[in-house]
Design an enzyme around this catalytic site. Structure first.
Site, mmCIF file in Angstrom:
data_model
loop_
_atom_site.group_PDB
_atom_site.id
_atom_site.type_symbol
_atom_site.label_atom_id
_atom_site.label_comp_id
_atom_site.label_asym_id
_atom_site.label_seq_id
_atom_site.Cartn_x
_atom_site.Cartn_y
_atom_site.Cartn_z
ATOM 1 N N VAL A 1 -1.615 6.547 -11.707
ATOM 2 C CA VAL A 1 -2.433 5.399 -12.257
ATOM 3 C C VAL A 1 -3.800 5.384 -11.831
ATOM 4 C CG1 VAL A 1 -1.562 3.371 -11.462
ATOM 5 C CG2 VAL A 1 -2.535 3.031 -13.419
ATOM 6 N N HIS B 1 5.516 3.008 1.750
ATOM 7 C CA HIS B 1 4.692 3.252 2.873
ATOM 8 C C HIS B 1 4.301 4.613 3.369
ATOM 9 C CE1 HIS B 1 4.706 -1.415 4.025
ATOM 10 N NE2 HIS B 1 4.333 -1.111 2.760
HETATM 11 C C1 FAD Z 1 5.751 -0.091 -5.053
HETATM 12 C C2 FAD Z 1 4.752 -0.115 -3.857
HETATM 13 C C3 FAD Z 1 4.591 -1.357 -3.324
HETATM 14 C C4 FAD Z 1 3.958 -1.434 -2.078
HETATM 15 N N1 FAD Z 1 3.598 -2.765 -1.427
HETATM 16 C C5 FAD Z 1 2.543 -2.964 -0.643
HETATM 17 C C6 FAD Z 1 2.493 -4.026 -0.242
HETATM 18 O O1 FAD Z 1 2.701 -5.218 -0.672
HETATM 19 N N2 FAD Z 1 1.075 -4.148 0.550
HETATM 20 C C7 FAD Z 1 0.658 -3.169 1.282
HETATM 21 O O2 FAD Z 1 -0.213 -3.145 2.240
HETATM 22 N N3 FAD Z 1 0.901 -1.865 0.852
HETATM 23 C C8 FAD Z 1 1.762 -1.651 -0.025
HETATM 24 N N4 FAD Z 1 2.180 -0.310 -0.569
HETATM 25 C C9 FAD Z 1 1.404 0.836 -0.012
HETATM 26 C C10 FAD Z 1 0.074 1.017 -0.606
HETATM 27 O O3 FAD Z 1 -0.030 0.546 -1.776
HETATM 28 C C11 FAD Z 1 -0.257 2.297 -0.284
HETATM 29 O O4 FAD Z 1 0.038 3.074 0.961
HETATM 30 C C12 FAD Z 1 -1.469 2.947 -0.957
HETATM 31 O O5 FAD Z 1 -1.763 2.486 -1.918
HETATM 32 C C13 FAD Z 1 -1.754 4.259 -0.696
HETATM 33 O O6 FAD Z 1 -3.238 4.739 -1.007
HETATM 34 P P1 FAD Z 1 -3.286 6.263 -1.170
HETATM 35 O O7 FAD Z 1 -4.892 6.244 -1.489
HETATM 36 O O8 FAD Z 1 -3.020 7.020 -0.014
HETATM 37 O O9 FAD Z 1 -2.668 6.833 -2.388
HETATM 38 P P2 FAD Z 1 -2.559 6.337 -3.962
HETATM 39 O O10 FAD Z 1 -3.114 4.913 -4.104
HETATM 40 O O11 FAD Z 1 -0.977 6.418 -4.171
HETATM 41 O O12 FAD Z 1 -3.349 7.318 -4.627
HETATM 42 C C14 FAD Z 1 -2.992 8.803 -4.925
HETATM 43 C C15 FAD Z 1 -3.624 8.988 -6.256
HETATM 44 O O13 FAD Z 1 -3.548 10.591 -6.407
HETATM 45 C C16 FAD Z 1 -3.122 10.935 -7.767
HETATM 46 N N5 FAD Z 1 -2.723 12.209 -7.570
HETATM 47 C C17 FAD Z 1 -1.581 12.759 -7.215
HETATM 48 N N6 FAD Z 1 -1.678 14.024 -7.332
HETATM 49 C C18 FAD Z 1 -2.888 14.546 -7.918
HETATM 50 C C19 FAD Z 1 -3.204 15.728 -8.407
HETATM 51 N N7 FAD Z 1 -2.654 16.931 -8.466
HETATM 52 N N8 FAD Z 1 -4.459 15.739 -9.055
HETATM 53 C C20 FAD Z 1 -4.888 14.400 -9.557
HETATM 54 N N9 FAD Z 1 -4.567 13.167 -9.000
HETATM 55 C C21 FAD Z 1 -3.293 13.366 -8.397
HETATM 56 C C22 FAD Z 1 -2.042 9.893 -7.903
HETATM 57 O O14 FAD Z 1 -1.838 9.686 -9.231
HETATM 58 C C23 FAD Z 1 -2.710 8.594 -7.202
HETATM 59 O O15 FAD Z 1 -3.043 7.727 -8.209
HETATM 60 C C24 FAD Z 1 3.119 -0.247 -1.768
HETATM 61 C C25 FAD Z 1 3.293 0.757 -2.339
HETATM 62 C C26 FAD Z 1 3.813 0.970 -3.668
HETATM 63 C C27 FAD Z 1 4.229 2.376 -4.214
#
Ligand code: FAD
Ligand code: NAG
Ligand code: NAG
Ligand code: NAG
Ligand code: NAG
Ligand code: NAG
Ligand code: NAG
Ligand code: NAG
Length: 615
Positions: free
Chosen positions: A117, A551
């Site tokens: 999303v 995480h």
């Molecule tokens: C259920 C849940 C609860 C959590 N609770 C907490 C909390 O309470 N406190 C806290 O600090 N952290 C929490 N976390 C952890 C934290 O939210 C994540 O570590 C952080 O959001 C990760 O960020 P990111 O940018 O690395 O990845 P993401 O925010 O996951 O972003 C990656 C994005 O890339 C997209 N993507 C993937 N592959 C492709 C592709 N091939 N082409 C185009 N787009 C693609 C995905 O759809 C996604 O939107 C939680 C995570 C989850 C899932």
């Protein structure tokens, strides 16, 4: 420049008395046929880090930025903005990933949660908003990443947030302490306290002090060792979720140089030789492939589960794996997909026979819940402003157990080779050894926590292994870009990780016996008191634990190349040019914290690095 037709996506208004705050209602996306043929920057993944970097890079109106996101824009479903309803996100916004059988836990398999999303994990997470201790980030620096210690990151933690301190009545009633000097006051993500807090949190905090730990004034100050209050990623203007979408996209929607293409998956990075020149992508649900150029950089922010997938599909990864799948090798980078870390946990259960009011049992009372919902709808107060809690304890090993030195010595004596299957690339083994040695020093120095106890208003607590040394991997086994990668958590592969959990469970029993918990009649239930021997507790831990607190980290680690690294401290991928990674995958060692605020800080710093080299 071709003309840009921007599609206005209708937003669904919640039908509550106070609807979704109107300042963030207009979301704008570009459709595929309206894309430019090239952008200065193409960002893969519109999640937590991707949208943060897109926001910062598009501050310069002369630079064009395209974000391609596999997931949809949320339609303001309540789960995305009412804090209490965070767990009710509809399935179409989630990945469906399951691990391989985990040999460290009787071959059980486990889900890996991630948001599909716009906003990624920040749209669906528990909104817990803390930071690791200085020692967590200094470990990153000491592993060969100059510029990534606590002092280097603090300005970016501050830049990312606006902290709203609790009001004086709340401070008075609950004894919340904080230090404004470590907080931001004008950043995009809002951090604040809900209007409803449990009084027993005070007992939780006091009991840890009685136990022999301490209560830092502000757990986000670099001193995250001990038990403390924590805020949430919560905008007090309406008490709604503060996440990458509303903070880093809706807020800057008027920028004509920023395009977002949801519901499209990047299938691979395109190279001219070893220079990234753009990406190929496809609409989800259609096999048609399209290309777009990146003039300055391709920036990968697909999250720790999918960033290695995108790299491997692009020919950047372990050459043996790529050859097996007939993917032309652009660069042999064995570390891509390795060094996978998460926070394993179990739930220890207990009761309070003499609990305070209100307490968590209230939420089983439908009448009470209806009243609280009414308060939220009419007044934006009450229980519905809460998410996953407002306190936690992060306890260093020497405070947890007398066996601290024995356990550290056991880590130190391990043969790095035996941590991995035979044939594992030597740089990955060397990287583990370097991490192990650095962690051993930090545990001995007491600068990192070993266990988190979350979240504390009850005797029921998550017991989280917060600095594991087991490592897993994420690899593709198919060239289908929409197929799930193979998730191996490597959960509890390292026996000392399990030993630490055993000590952590014993410490949970001891903390329940402290006066502040006894005042509430605390009694352990599960594990039952008749499970006492280390051997029986070990078996218990292995049977009831889960490998993930959602995480996932480390799968494109920021480490020297000879230590299995994928990116250097400039976040550029080794062996190629114009390609960087900016999300949780770059984390070399998982910090002892919930990681969203760390991901925002990484992304803020990444944006500065990228701006500087493209000035
Ligand atoms: C259920 C849940 C609860 C959590 N609770 C907490 C909390 O309470 N406190 C806290 O600090 N952290 C929490 N976390 C952890 C934290 O939210 C994540 O570590 C952080 O959001 C990760 O960020 P990111 O940018 O690395 O990845 P993401 O925010 O996951 O972003 C990656 C994005 O890339 C997209 N993507 C993937 N592959 C492709 C592709 N091939 N082409 C185009 N787009 C693609 C995905 O759809 C996604 O939107 C939680 C995570 C989850 C899932
Ligand atoms: C996960 O499964 C749900 C329910 O079947 C589906 O709607 C959703 O699209 C799936 N997620 C992905 C990323 O395929
Ligand atoms: C787990 O699976 C492996 C490989 O299939 C097998 O050798 C082992 O016996 C299994 N262990 C248990 C406890 O089932
Ligand atoms: C449920 O909540 C209502 C409203 O607060 C209260 O009047 C009632 O006593 C509660 N019921 C129980 C069984 O606690
Ligand atoms: C409405 O909110 C205010 C604080 O914003 C609070 O003082 C008041 O008690 C609330 N009213 C109700 C009915 O909950
Ligand atoms: C740890 O050792 C000290 C001193 O030897 C002792 O007093 C204490 O009870 C021990 N604690 C535990 C939990 O074994
Ligand atoms: C890839 O691995 C998954 C298990 O993680 C399995 O379900 C799937 O069948 C495998 N696909 C191929 C093509 O081997
Ligand atoms: C603990 O007690 C329960 C019953 O209360 C029993 O079922 C269980 O086998 C006991 N476990 C041990 C290790 O003694």
């Amino acid at each position: 420049m071709p003309s840009i037709r921007l599609v206005i996506v209708a937003s669904i208004f919640a039908t509550v008395v106070l609807g979704f705050p109107s300042t963030t209602l207009k979301a704008r996306v570009v459709s595929e046929q309206d894309l430019h043929p090239s952008y200065d920057y193409v960002i893969v993944g519109g999640g937590t880090a991707g949208l943060t970097v897109a926001d910062r890079l598009s501050e310069d109106s002369r630079k064009t930025v395209l974000v391609i996101e596999r997931g949809l824009l949320d339609q303001r479903e309540e789960a995305f903005w009412i804090p209490l309803l965070a767990g009710q996100v509809p399935a179409k916004y989630l990945y469906n990933m399951t691990s391989t059988p985990q040999i460290g836990s009787h071959n059980r398999t486990f889900r890996l949660q991630a948001g599909c999303v716009v906003g990624g994990g920040s749209a669906i997470n528990g909104m817990f908003f803390d930071r690791g201790s200085a020692g967590d980030y200094n470990l990153w620096r000491d592993l060969g990443n100059s510029g990534w210690g606590w002092d280097d990151l603090l300005p970016y933690f501050k830049k990312s947030e606006t902290f709203h301190p609790p009001d004086s009545a709340t401070v008075e009633k609950f004894g919340i302490t904080y230090d404004m000097s470590v907080h931001g006051t004008s950043g995009p993500i809002h951090a604040s306290y809900p209007t409803f807090l449990y009084p027993a949190v005070k007992n939780f905090l006091a009991a840890w002090k009685e136990f022999g730990s301490h209560n830092p004034i502000d757990g986000t100050s670099g001193d995250a060792l001990g038990a403390f209050w924590t805020a949430n990623a919560l905008d007090p203007n309406g008490y709604i979720r503060s996440y990458a979408r509303n903070a880093h996209y809706d807020r800057v929607e008027s920028r004509a140089n920023l395009h977002l293409l949801p519901a499209h998956a990047v299938t691979r990075v395109l190279f001219q030789g070893t220079t990234a020149s753009g990406v190929e992508f496809m609409p989800v649900g259609d096999s048609r492939r399209t290309k777009v150029n990146a003039k300055r950089e391709v920036i990968i922010a697909a999250g720790a589960p999918h960033t290695p997938q995108v790299l491997q599909l692009s020919g950047v990864g372990p050459s043996e794996l790529l050859k097996k799948l007939h993917i032309p090798v652009v660069v042999n980078l064995p570390g891509v997909g390795h060094n996978f870390q998460d926070h394993p946990l179990l739930f220890a259960d207990g009761v309070l026979t003499n609990d305070l009011d209100p307490n968590p049992s209230y939420s089983a009372n439908e009448t009470w819940l209806e009243g609280e919902r009414f308060k939220y709808d009419t007044n934006r107060t009450g229980f519905y402003t809460t998410s996953s809690g407002n306190a936690a304890a992060f306890i260093p090993l020497h405070e947890l157990t007398n066996r601290s030195e024995e356990l550290v010595a056991a880590y130190a004596a391990q043969d790095p080779k035996l941590q991995f299957p035979t044939g594992t690339d030597s740089t990955i083994i060397a990287g583990w050894r370097a991490q192990r040695d650095a962690l051993v020093s930090s545990i001995r120095a007491g600068t990192v926590a070993a266990t988190e106890y979350a979240n504390g208003p009850t005797a029921w607590m998550g017991v989280v292994l917060i600095k594991p040394l087991s490592r897993g991997s994420i690899t593709i086994n198919s060239t289908d870009p929409l197929a799930n990668p193979v998730i191996d958590y490597g959960f509890y592969k390292n026996s000392v990780d399990v030993d630490i959990q055993v000590e952590a469970v014993k410490a949970w029993r001891r903390v329940l016996s402290m006066p502040s918990w006894q005042a509430l009649g605390a009694q352990p239930i599960d594990p039952p008191n008749n499970i006492t021997s280390d051997e029986d507790l070990r078996e218990y831990v292995i049977q009831v634990s889960m490998p993930t607190t959602s995480h996932p980290s480390g799968t494109a680690g920021m480490l020297p190349r000879n230590l299995g690294g994928v990116v250097g401290p400039d976040l550029r991928v080794y062996g190629v040019s114009k390609l960087s990674v900016v999300d949780a995958s770059i984390i070399p060692m998982i910090p002892a914290t919930h990681i969203s605020s760390t991901v925002y800080a990484i992304a803020e710093k990444a944006a500065d690095l990228i701006k500087a080299r493209n000035a």
